[in-house]
Motif scaffolding. Structure first.
Motif, mmCIF file in Angstrom:
data_model
loop_
_atom_site.group_PDB
_atom_site.id
_atom_site.type_symbol
_atom_site.label_atom_id
_atom_site.label_comp_id
_atom_site.label_asym_id
_atom_site.label_seq_id
_atom_site.Cartn_x
_atom_site.Cartn_y
_atom_site.Cartn_z
ATOM 1 N N ASN A 69 -32.136 -59.611 -23.121
ATOM 2 C CA ASN A 69 -32.503 -59.058 -21.814
ATOM 3 C C ASN A 69 -31.672 -57.839 -21.447
ATOM 4 O O ASN A 69 -31.507 -57.543 -20.266
ATOM 5 C CB ASN A 69 -32.357 -60.131 -20.727
ATOM 6 N N ARG A 110 -32.593 -56.983 -17.714
ATOM 7 C CA ARG A 110 -33.817 -57.607 -17.235
ATOM 8 C C ARG A 110 -33.550 -59.029 -16.749
ATOM 9 O O ARG A 110 -32.667 -59.722 -17.262
ATOM 10 C CB ARG A 110 -34.865 -57.664 -18.350
ATOM 11 N N TRP A 113 -36.592 -64.235 -16.343
ATOM 12 C CA TRP A 113 -37.868 -64.868 -16.025
ATOM 13 C C TRP A 113 -38.936 -63.796 -15.809
ATOM 14 O O TRP A 113 -38.618 -62.614 -15.664
ATOM 15 C CB TRP A 113 -37.728 -65.720 -14.760
ATOM 16 N N THR A 114 -40.195 -64.199 -15.793
ATOM 17 C CA THR A 114 -41.295 -63.276 -15.555
ATOM 18 C C THR A 114 -42.010 -63.655 -14.268
ATOM 19 O O THR A 114 -41.950 -64.792 -13.814
ATOM 20 C CB THR A 114 -42.295 -63.282 -16.719
ATOM 21 N N GLY A 118 -46.812 -61.512 -16.151
ATOM 22 C CA GLY A 118 -45.739 -61.289 -17.114
ATOM 23 C C GLY A 118 -44.790 -60.164 -16.754
ATOM 24 O O GLY A 118 -43.989 -59.740 -17.595
ATOM 25 N N SER A 119 -44.873 -59.660 -15.524
ATOM 26 C CA SER A 119 -43.984 -58.570 -15.105
ATOM 27 C C SER A 119 -42.553 -59.068 -14.951
ATOM 28 O O SER A 119 -42.305 -60.257 -14.728
ATOM 29 C CB SER A 119 -44.481 -57.962 -13.797
ATOM 30 N N THR A 120 -41.598 -58.123 -15.062
ATOM 31 C CA THR A 120 -40.183 -58.477 -15.056
ATOM 32 C C THR A 120 -39.401 -57.497 -14.181
ATOM 33 O O THR A 120 -39.520 -56.277 -14.354
ATOM 34 C CB THR A 120 -39.606 -58.425 -16.481
ATOM 35 N N ARG A 181 -45.874 -50.475 -21.484
ATOM 36 C CA ARG A 181 -45.352 -51.055 -20.253
ATOM 37 C C ARG A 181 -45.381 -50.023 -19.134
ATOM 38 O O ARG A 181 -44.969 -48.875 -19.330
ATOM 39 C CB ARG A 181 -43.914 -51.535 -20.458
ATOM 40 N N ARG A 222 -40.126 -55.026 -26.492
ATOM 41 C CA ARG A 222 -40.396 -56.143 -25.603
ATOM 42 C C ARG A 222 -39.874 -57.443 -26.193
ATOM 43 O O ARG A 222 -39.826 -57.605 -27.367
ATOM 44 C CB ARG A 222 -41.898 -56.281 -25.340
#
Length: 222
Positions: A69, A110, A113-114, A118-120, A181, A222
């Motif tokens: 992350n 990051r 979690w999403t 699925g956005s972060t 993205r 990703r």
């Protein structure tokens, strides 16, 4: 012969390195751009009211995934900085605008979690260095248009440093798509170097900017 073999092996390794599947999965490239709301601290005439100015930024970046992350991101941006001044007793409205090429080096973390689709969300921070490429003053006085370069008459603001450095901090959100993205960032860019280059300037000169960006990055990393 030994020298030729060494050169051949080196060139072959450099050629194959970008195609290595592990590295390709860790590297991402992209573009970004958006609006700035800029400010500056510098000595002004007591009757001049200082307000923020509007500008833009645009550029590209490359990011390397160093942990699940965590990215290290290098950017190259053109960005506008400055401020607006108003002197009501002289019917004077003007804007000092400086154009910079900035190179930020950011650590981007990051969330583990999403969210929706699925956005972060993510946070980032790091140093930057900026090189002034233009500086001018535009506005109106008594109904007449004004345009002056910072290095010429009647401004004569030659006594300034054109190399700036500072820090960037911000937060953003990324949304994965089929081809890459989508990114949205909010950044505060603060200059920490005093740009005054003479003891005759009675105060410090520093830039600051709030930046809202939208961008796109490749699906790699990703």
């Amino acid at each position: 012969m030994k020298k030729l073999m060494t050169i051949t092996v080196t060139v072959t390794a450099l050629t194959l390195l970008p195609a290595h599947p592990t590295l390709a999965q860790r590297v991402s490239v992209g573009i970004k751009g958006g609006l700035n709301r800029t400010e500056a601290t510098m000595p002004l005439h007591p009757s001049v009211e200082r307000t923020t100015a509007q500008g833009f930024h645009a550029g590209a970046f490359v990011a390397l995934r160093v942990a699940p992350n965590l990215d290290v991101q290098l950017e190259a941006l053109y960005t506008e900085k400055g401020f607006r001044g108003i002197r009501r007793d002289a019917d004077l409205h003007y804007e000092l605008e400086g154009g910079y090429v900035e190179i930020p080096l950011l650590i981007k973390a990051r969330a583990p979690w999403t969210l929706w689709q699925g956005s972060t969300p993510y946070l980032f921070a790091g140093p930057n260095v900026g090189f002034e490429v233009s500086c001018d003053i535009q506005g109106r006085e008594g109904g007449a248009n004004l345009y002056y370069l910072c290095d010429g008459p009647p401004v004569h603001f030659e006594q300034r440093k054109k190399l700036d450095y500072g820090i960037m901090v911000g937060a953003g959100w990324e949304l994965p798509t089929a081809v890459g993205r989508l990114l949205v960032d909010v950044t505060y860019d603060r200059g920490i170097r005093d740009l005054a280059d003479s003891a005759d300037i009675p105060g410090e000169v520093r830039h600051g900017a709030f930046m809202i960006s939208a961008g796109f990055a490749t699906a790699r990393g990703r």
